[in-house]
Design a protein around this motif. Structure first.
Motif, PDB file in Angstrom:
ATOM      1  N   MET A  14       0.854  -1.182   0.000  1.00 31.82           N
ATOM      2  CA  MET A  14       0.000   0.000   0.000  1.00 31.82           C
ATOM      3  C   MET A  14       0.894   1.237   0.000  1.00 31.82           C
ATOM      4  N   LYS A  15       0.790   2.035  -1.009  1.00 31.91           N
ATOM      5  CA  LYS A  15       1.597   3.239  -1.094  1.00 31.91           C
ATOM      6  C   LYS A  15       0.831   4.419  -0.536  1.00 31.91           C
ATOM      7  N   ASP A  16       1.542   5.267   0.208  1.00 39.78           N
ATOM      8  CA  ASP A  16       0.930   6.456   0.784  1.00 39.78           C
ATOM      9  C   ASP A  16       0.550   7.477  -0.283  1.00 39.78           C
ATOM     10  N   THR A  17       1.159   7.386  -1.464  1.00 40.18           N
ATOM     11  CA  THR A  17       0.872   8.345  -2.519  1.00 40.18           C
ATOM     12  C   THR A  17      -0.540   8.197  -3.069  1.00 40.18           C
ATOM     13  N   TYR A  18      -1.185   7.079  -2.764  1.00 38.49           N
ATOM     14  CA  TYR A  18      -2.555   6.873  -3.226  1.00 38.49           C
ATOM     15  C   TYR A  18      -3.566   7.521  -2.298  1.00 38.49           C
ATOM     16  N   TYR A  19      -3.098   8.073  -1.192  1.00 39.38           N
ATOM     17  CA  TYR A  19      -3.987   8.647  -0.193  1.00 39.38           C
ATOM     18  C   TYR A  19      -3.674  10.120   0.016  1.00 39.38           C
ATOM     19  N   ILE A  20      -4.727  10.880   0.270  1.00 41.73           N
ATOM     20  CA  ILE A  20      -4.585  12.310   0.501  1.00 41.73           C
ATOM     21  C   ILE A  20      -5.121  12.601   1.889  1.00 41.73           C
ATOM     22  N   ALA A  21      -4.354  13.331   2.674  1.00 44.34           N
ATOM     23  CA  ALA A  21      -4.742  13.653   4.046  1.00 44.34           C
ATOM     24  C   ALA A  21      -5.940  14.600   4.046  1.00 44.34           C
ATOM     25  N   LEU A  22      -6.884  14.340   4.937  1.00 45.78           N
ATOM     26  CA  LEU A  22      -8.079  15.178   5.018  1.00 45.78           C
ATOM     27  C   LEU A  22      -7.761  16.639   5.341  1.00 45.78           C
ATOM     28  N   PRO A  23      -6.788  16.931   6.214  1.00 42.11           N
ATOM     29  CA  PRO A  23      -6.470  18.350   6.434  1.00 42.11           C
ATOM     30  C   PRO A  23      -6.039  19.071   5.160  1.00 42.11           C
ATOM     31  N   GLU A  24      -5.328  18.362   4.273  1.00 42.52           N
ATOM     32  CA  GLU A  24      -4.943  18.968   2.991  1.00 42.52           C
ATOM     33  C   GLU A  24      -6.172  19.246   2.130  1.00 42.52           C
ATOM     34  N   LEU A  25      -7.127  18.332   2.150  1.00 37.69           N
ATOM     35  CA  LEU A  25      -8.366  18.543   1.395  1.00 37.69           C
ATOM     36  C   LEU A  25      -9.152  19.716   1.966  1.00 37.69           C
ATOM     37  N   CYS A  26      -9.153  19.850   3.280  1.00 38.91           N
ATOM     38  CA  CYS A  26      -9.837  20.979   3.917  1.00 38.91           C
ATOM     39  C   CYS A  26      -9.254  22.306   3.440  1.00 38.91           C
ATOM     40  N   THR A  27      -7.940  22.351   3.385  1.00 41.60           N
ATOM     41  CA  THR A  27      -7.269  23.569   2.934  1.00 41.60           C
ATOM     42  C   THR A  27      -7.552  23.824   1.461  1.00 41.60           C
ATOM     43  N   HIS A  28      -7.446  22.785   0.652  1.00 40.45           N
ATOM     44  CA  HIS A  28      -7.630  22.935  -0.799  1.00 40.45           C
ATOM     45  C   HIS A  28      -9.056  23.378  -1.142  1.00 40.45           C
ATOM     46  N   TYR A  29     -10.049  22.746  -0.520  1.00 34.70           N
ATOM     47  CA  TYR A  29     -11.444  23.049  -0.844  1.00 34.70           C
ATOM     48  C   TYR A  29     -12.058  24.099   0.075  1.00 34.70           C
ATOM     49  N   GLN A  30     -11.271  24.610   1.008  1.00 32.68           N
ATOM     50  CA  GLN A  30     -11.730  25.620   1.962  1.00 32.68           C
ATOM     51  C   GLN A  30     -13.013  25.179   2.654  1.00 32.68           C
ATOM     52  N   ILE A  31     -12.946  24.013   3.271  1.00 35.33           N
ATOM     53  CA  ILE A  31     -14.094  23.446   3.951  1.00 35.33           C
ATOM     54  C   ILE A  31     -13.636  22.940   5.316  1.00 35.33           C
ATOM     55  N   GLU A  32     -14.545  22.933   6.272  1.00 39.19           N
ATOM     56  CA  GLU A  32     -14.218  22.516   7.628  1.00 39.19           C
ATOM     57  C   GLU A  32     -14.023  21.004   7.712  1.00 39.19           C
ATOM     58  N   MET A  33     -13.202  20.574   8.653  1.00 31.37           N
ATOM     59  CA  MET A  33     -12.973  19.149   8.890  1.00 31.37           C
ATOM     60  C   MET A  33     -14.266  18.465   9.331  1.00 31.37           C
ATOM     61  N   SER A  34     -15.150  19.218   9.958  1.00 33.97           N
ATOM     62  CA  SER A  34     -16.422  18.646  10.419  1.00 33.97           C
ATOM     63  C   SER A  34     -17.247  18.113   9.252  1.00 33.97           C
ATOM     64  N   PHE A  35     -17.100  18.700   8.070  1.00 27.62           N
ATOM     65  CA  PHE A  35     -17.814  18.207   6.893  1.00 27.62           C
ATOM     66  C   PHE A  35     -17.355  16.789   6.559  1.00 27.62           C
ATOM     67  N   PHE A  36     -16.050  16.568   6.543  1.00 26.74           N
ATOM     68  CA  PHE A  36     -15.520  15.230   6.254  1.00 26.74           C
ATOM     69  C   PHE A  36     -15.883  14.250   7.360  1.00 26.74           C
ATOM     70  N   ASN A  37     -15.872  14.730   8.597  1.00 25.65           N
ATOM     71  CA  ASN A  37     -16.280  13.871   9.712  1.00 25.65           C
ATOM     72  C   ASN A  37     -17.742  13.448   9.552  1.00 25.65           C
ATOM     73  N   GLY A  38     -18.583  14.375   9.125  1.00 26.57           N
ATOM     74  CA  GLY A  38     -19.996  14.062   8.890  1.00 26.57           C
ATOM     75  C   GLY A  38     -20.177  13.062   7.763  1.00 26.57           C
ATOM     76  N   LEU A  39     -19.421  13.246   6.678  1.00 26.65           N
ATOM     77  CA  LEU A  39     -19.489  12.297   5.565  1.00 26.65           C
ATOM     78  C   LEU A  39     -19.073  10.904   6.023  1.00 26.65           C
ATOM     79  N   LYS A  40     -18.033  10.861   6.839  1.00 27.07           N
ATOM     80  CA  LYS A  40     -17.540   9.574   7.337  1.00 27.07           C
ATOM     81  C   LYS A  40     -18.559   8.939   8.276  1.00 27.07           C
TER      82      LYS A  40
END
Length: 98
Positions: free
Chosen positions: A1-27
Motif C-alpha cells: 500500500m503506497k501512501d501516494t494513493y492517499y490524501i490527508a483530510l487536512p490537505e483537502l480541507c485547505t484545498h477546498y476551503q471546507i471545515e474538517m467537520s464536513f468530512f467527519n460528517g461524511l464519514k
C-alpha cells in the motif's frame, strides 16, 4: 500500500476551503471511507471526484448528508439501469441480425 494513493483530510480541507467537520460528517454517515496513515485520516485518491461532487451538493444546493446520500444512491441506480439497458440492446441486436 503506497501512501501516494492517499490524501490527508487536512490537505483537502485547505484545498477546498471546507471545515474538517464536513468530512467527519461524511464519514459518520458512511458516505466516505478513510484510513489512517501516519496518524492522519486520509482518503483514497480514487474517491476525490465523488467528494468534489458531495462538496458542490452541500455548498451549491445546500444539501445535508441525508440529501447527498439520496442523490448518490439515485445516481448509482441510474448507472445500473444504463448498463442494463445497454446489455438489453446488445442482446436485441443479436436477434435483429438473424
Amino acid at each position: 500500500m503506497k501512501d501516494t494513493y492517499y490524501i490527508a483530510l487536512p490537505e483537502l480541507c485547505t484545498h477546498y476551503q471546507i471545515e474538517m467537520s464536513f468530512f467527519n460528517g461524511l464519514k459518520e454517515y458512511g458516505l466516505i471511507e478513510t484510513i489512517t496513515v501516519e496518524k492522519k485520516h486520509c482518503l483514497h485518491r480514487d474517491h476525490i471526484a465523488d467528494v468534489e461532487k458531495m462538496i458542490r451538493m452541500h455548498q451549491e444546493l445546500n444539501l445535508n448528508f441525508e440529501g447527498i446520500d439520496t442523490v448518490f444512491n439515485l445516481l448509482k441506480k441510474i448507472d445500473h439501469l444504463k448498463q442494463e439497458l445497454t446489455r438489453t440492446k446488445n442482446r436485441l441486436k443479436r436477434f435483429e441480425d438473424i
